[in-house]
Write an enzyme that holds these catalytic residues in place. Structure first.
Site, PDB file in Angstrom:
ATOM      1  N   LYS A 190      57.604 -48.318 -36.131  1.00 55.80           N
ATOM      2  CA  LYS A 190      56.696 -49.505 -35.851  1.00 55.80           C
ATOM      3  C   LYS A 190      57.532 -50.780 -35.849  1.00 55.80           C
ATOM      4  O   LYS A 190      57.918 -51.383 -36.924  1.00 55.80           O
ATOM      5  CB  LYS A 190      55.394 -49.422 -36.741  1.00 55.80           C
ATOM      6  N   GLU A 265      62.530 -52.299 -48.649  1.00 56.24           N
ATOM      7  CA  GLU A 265      63.424 -53.381 -48.753  1.00 56.24           C
ATOM      8  C   GLU A 265      62.664 -54.568 -48.598  1.00 56.24           C
ATOM      9  O   GLU A 265      62.507 -54.758 -47.393  1.00 56.24           O
ATOM     10  CB  GLU A 265      64.439 -53.027 -47.431  1.00 56.24           C
ATOM     11  N   CYS A 299      67.148 -61.645 -45.560  1.00 57.74           N
ATOM     12  CA  CYS A 299      66.768 -61.207 -46.831  1.00 57.74           C
ATOM     13  C   CYS A 299      67.749 -61.542 -47.991  1.00 57.74           C
ATOM     14  O   CYS A 299      67.522 -61.585 -49.222  1.00 57.74           O
ATOM     15  CB  CYS A 299      66.169 -59.800 -46.853  1.00 57.74           C
ATOM     16  N   GLU A 396      61.261 -67.610 -51.607  1.00 55.88           N
ATOM     17  CA  GLU A 396      62.326 -67.464 -50.465  1.00 55.88           C
ATOM     18  C   GLU A 396      62.213 -68.113 -49.356  1.00 55.88           C
ATOM     19  O   GLU A 396      60.609 -68.347 -48.450  1.00 55.88           O
ATOM     20  CB  GLU A 396      62.259 -66.063 -50.009  1.00 55.88           C
TER      21      GLU A 396
HETATM   22  P1  NAP Z   1      56.380 -58.597 -42.682  1.00 63.23           P
HETATM   23  O1  NAP Z   1      55.263 -59.742 -42.350  1.00 63.23           O
HETATM   24  O2  NAP Z   1      56.216 -57.800 -43.816  1.00 63.23           O
HETATM   25  O3  NAP Z   1      56.616 -57.746 -41.484  1.00 63.23           O
HETATM   26  C1  NAP Z   1      57.364 -56.615 -41.599  1.00 63.23           C
HETATM   27  C2  NAP Z   1      56.749 -55.418 -40.698  1.00 63.23           C
HETATM   28  O4  NAP Z   1      55.530 -55.034 -41.227  1.00 63.23           O
HETATM   29  C3  NAP Z   1      56.553 -55.668 -39.458  1.00 63.23           C
HETATM   30  O5  NAP Z   1      56.575 -54.638 -38.543  1.00 63.23           O
HETATM   31  C4  NAP Z   1      54.985 -56.252 -39.480  1.00 63.23           C
HETATM   32  O6  NAP Z   1      54.305 -56.088 -38.153  1.00 63.23           O
HETATM   33  C5  NAP Z   1      54.356 -55.045 -40.476  1.00 63.23           C
HETATM   34  N1  NAP Z   1      53.195 -55.577 -41.117  1.00 63.23           N
HETATM   35  C6  NAP Z   1      52.658 -56.610 -41.250  1.00 63.23           C
HETATM   36  N2  NAP Z   1      51.366 -56.341 -41.665  1.00 63.23           N
HETATM   37  C7  NAP Z   1      51.408 -54.879 -42.108  1.00 63.23           C
HETATM   38  C8  NAP Z   1      50.487 -53.888 -42.571  1.00 63.23           C
HETATM   39  N3  NAP Z   1      49.129 -54.529 -43.111  1.00 63.23           N
HETATM   40  N4  NAP Z   1      50.666 -52.759 -42.510  1.00 63.23           N
HETATM   41  C9  NAP Z   1      51.847 -52.167 -42.004  1.00 63.23           C
HETATM   42  N5  NAP Z   1      52.500 -52.847 -41.488  1.00 63.23           N
HETATM   43  C10 NAP Z   1      52.521 -54.408 -41.254  1.00 63.23           C
HETATM   44  O7  NAP Z   1      57.697 -59.526 -42.809  1.00 63.23           O
HETATM   45  P2  NAP Z   1      58.529 -60.255 -41.905  1.00 63.23           P
HETATM   46  O8  NAP Z   1      57.884 -61.654 -41.714  1.00 63.23           O
HETATM   47  O9  NAP Z   1      58.693 -59.573 -40.579  1.00 63.23           O
HETATM   48  O10 NAP Z   1      59.864 -60.104 -42.195  1.00 63.23           O
HETATM   49  C11 NAP Z   1      60.451 -60.981 -43.312  1.00 63.23           C
HETATM   50  C12 NAP Z   1      60.404 -60.483 -44.738  1.00 63.23           C
HETATM   51  O11 NAP Z   1      61.358 -59.189 -44.598  1.00 63.23           O
HETATM   52  C13 NAP Z   1      61.298 -61.528 -45.611  1.00 63.23           C
HETATM   53  O12 NAP Z   1      60.819 -61.251 -46.973  1.00 63.23           O
HETATM   54  C14 NAP Z   1      62.529 -60.864 -45.708  1.00 63.23           C
HETATM   55  O13 NAP Z   1      63.284 -60.749 -46.990  1.00 63.23           O
HETATM   56  C15 NAP Z   1      62.167 -59.434 -45.700  1.00 63.23           C
HETATM   57  N6  NAP Z   1      63.393 -58.526 -45.246  1.00 63.23           N
HETATM   58  C16 NAP Z   1      64.054 -57.690 -46.420  1.00 63.23           C
HETATM   59  C17 NAP Z   1      65.100 -56.837 -46.163  1.00 63.23           C
HETATM   60  C18 NAP Z   1      65.579 -56.098 -47.057  1.00 63.23           C
HETATM   61  O14 NAP Z   1      66.357 -55.163 -46.745  1.00 63.23           O
HETATM   62  N7  NAP Z   1      65.176 -56.182 -48.375  1.00 63.23           N
HETATM   63  C19 NAP Z   1      65.710 -56.907 -44.699  1.00 63.23           C
HETATM   64  C20 NAP Z   1      65.168 -57.877 -43.803  1.00 63.23           C
HETATM   65  C21 NAP Z   1      63.971 -58.756 -44.069  1.00 63.23           C
HETATM   66  P3  NAP Z   1      54.066 -57.219 -37.171  1.00 63.23           P
HETATM   67  O15 NAP Z   1      55.193 -57.989 -37.152  1.00 63.23           O
HETATM   68  O16 NAP Z   1      53.819 -56.374 -35.815  1.00 63.23           O
HETATM   69  O17 NAP Z   1      52.925 -58.070 -37.618  1.00 63.23           O
END
Ligand code: NAP
Length: 494
Positions: A190, A265, A299, A396
């Site tokens: 997804k 992650e 991240c 962050e």
């Molecule tokens: P996010 O809002 O958590 O979204 C990540 C994924 O989760 C997206 O595909 C999102 O879908 C999905 N999602 C959202 N709500 C969900 C739910 N209730 N159930 C299942 N899936 C759900 O994060 P983001 O804003 O896209 O990404 C930024 C974050 O990712 C930052 O905190 C960053 O640090 C972290 N990150 C971590 C790493 C690592 O390796 N540690 C790498 C990259 C990024 P939709 O977008 O379709 O809503």
């Protein structure tokens, strides 16, 4: 590659057959069952690039069934057969490097140079795990009884649900799907609703490479519905997620009911420590790269630049000068080194953090406001005299804002660095070898860069400690999360 016009870029992608807008279930491109779609926009211009299928629980259930059926054939292939298909997928990703990079710049905003870098990085996971597929060794344990033989087999865990973010639209997928397919697992991916086009193009190339129908499925749209379906299914044996800590916690809790293996992650809050004894040029170059890659939206981006007081003024002025040289613009323009943020909400978050810091006494040394280009462009910003009572320290920022935090001693730097629930990446700049060992060991982080700001590679383990996550991706360790260990005791052999 030179500057590219958005219309010409879309034409090139379309001509390569890589503009996919439907989900992939069981090898078929399918619309949402209720016909719903969502718009994918270019964050640099607001232009609608495509309308993609907006799927939910029903499509996800079918994708899971298809992955489950295919598991029984894909996992029975030899490692060499799976390896060949993955290798071919890698080659196709690389031969479509330009189209994939254009797609990524269009839907995510990152500059073309970074997008091309991500295609290399993303494809490298597929190549690496194509090779690792052949190295899933078991064990033979010396028996405790003479007529017995004790064996350890490593077997694929089963169907994997992979949920990925928008900031690395390709690499966060290949880093999960590569090892999963290599082990013999099948996957339901997804991607983020903001960047599904790169994911769908990559899946198209996987099909062309001979990854069988059903081994890799892609559904996108209603994230909570898709997530719930993946969590509730007893056929899905593992959830692997990259994204925010808040959503990661929900997935971990939701997976408890079916006792799934979970890899997470999550968000970071990376300290970047510049000691008095650092080489200033190396420190400026390294911190700039660690902070401003993808406009601060990674991240592992340096979130807090801790600078020792003896070098603070000198570092601050050299760093500000370096940040001034960053060129903000549409990622399709060759001169651009800083693209837009992903959306308006991201800009508002940055504004809130900067406002909080200035209201508590920090000083803006550069930038500090929206860019004159409008949309979600924000000026590369340096904020001085940040302290641990500010949001820029505790959370962050995920944007192009570099907070400088003065410190006096090594002990204080370690304390400040570890004073967070996050534990993904940390950086330090020093010429003192003993200090680099000492501080590396004291930092409560999964990754440490010493005198280097860009440290991610497919051959090294990537992952966090504390609330930054569970498990490791990439490297030989990246296979473990997709494997179960089975003990076989053969008796009465005497
Ligand atoms: P996010 O809002 O958590 O979204 C990540 C994924 O989760 C997206 O595909 C999102 O879908 C999905 N999602 C959202 N709500 C969900 C739910 N209730 N159930 C299942 N899936 C759900 O994060 P983001 O804003 O896209 O990404 C930024 C974050 O990712 C930052 O905190 C960053 O640090 C972290 N990150 C971590 C790493 C690592 O390796 N540690 C790498 C990259 C990024 P939709 O977008 O379709 O809503």
């Amino acid at each position: 590659m030179g500057s590219v016009d958005a219309g010409a870029a879309m034409e090139k992608i379309r001509a390569a057959g890589l503009l996919r807008t439907r989900g992939l279930i069981g090898g078929k491109w399918v619309d949402a069952y209720d016909g719903k779609t969502i718009e994918v926009q270019n964050p640099a211009t607001g232009e609608v690039l495509a309308n993609v299928a907006c799927m939910g629980n029903r499509e996800t259930a079918d994708a899971i069934t298809s992955a489950n059926t295919t598991f029984y054939t894909w996992s029975k292939l030899t490692a060499s057969e799976r390896s060949k298909a993955l290798r071919k997928w890698h080659d196709l990703l690389m031969s479509h490097k330009e189209e994939l990079a254009l797609l990524m710049t269009l839907e995510q905003g990152k500059p073309m140079k970074e997008a091309l870098g991500e295609v290399n990085y993303g494809a490298s996971f597929i190549e690496f795990f194509a090779e690792e597929a052949k190295r899933v060794y078991g064990d033979i344990i010396p028996p405790t009884l003479a007529d017995r033989r004790l064996l350890v087999l490593k077997q694929p865990i089963g169907v994997v649900g992979a949920i990925t973010p928008w900031n690395f639209p390709l690499a966060m997928i290949t880093r999960k799907v590569g090892p999963a397919l290599a082990c013999g697992c099948t996957v339901v991916v997804k991607p983020s609703e903001f960047t599904p086009l790169t994911a769908l193009a990559a899946a198209d190339l996987a099909l062309q490479a001979g990854i069988p129908a059903g081994a890799l499925n892609v559904v996108m749209g209603n994230a909570p519905e898709i997530g719930d379906e993946l969590m509730q299914s007893t056929q899905v044996r593992k959830i692997t997620f990259t994204g925010s800590t808040a959503v990661g916690k929900k997935l971990m809790a939701g997976s408890a009911n079916t006792v799934k293996k979970v890899s997470l992650e999550l968000g970071g809050n990376a300290p970047c420590i510049v000691f008095d004894d650092a080489d200033i040029d190396v420190a400026v170059k390294g911190s700039l790269a660690a902070k401003f890659r993808n406009s601060g939206q990674t991240c592992v981006c340096a979130n807090r630049i801790l600078v020792q007081e003896g070098i603070y003024e000198k570092f601050a002025s050299a760093f500000v000068k370096a940040v001034q040289s960053l060129q903000v613009g549409n990622g399709l323009e060759e001169s651009t080194s800083q693209g837009p943020l992903i959306n308006e909400a991201a800009v508002q978050k940055v504004e809130k953090f900067v406002g909080d810091a200035t209201s508590k006494g920090a000083n803006i040394m550069l930038g500090g406001k929206r860019h004159s280009l409008g949309m979600s462009f924000y000026e590369p910003t340096v904020v001085g005299n940040v302290s641990n009572d500010m949001l820029l320290f505790s959370e962050e920022v995920f944007g192009p804002v570099a907070p400088l935090i003065p410190f006096k001693t090594e002990e204080e730097a370690i304390h400040l660095a570890n004073d967070t629930n996050a534990g993904l990446a940390a950086y330090m700049f020093t010429k003192n070898i003993a200090r680099s060992w000492r501080v590396s060991e004291a930092l409560e982080y999964g990754l440490v860069g010493v005198n280097e700001g860009l440290i991610s590679t497919e051959v090294a383990p990537f992952g966090g400690v504390k609330q930054s996550g569970l498990g490791r991706e990439g490297s030989k360790y990246g296979m473990d999360d997709y494997l179960e260990i089975k003990y076989v005791c053969m008796g009465n052999l005497g």
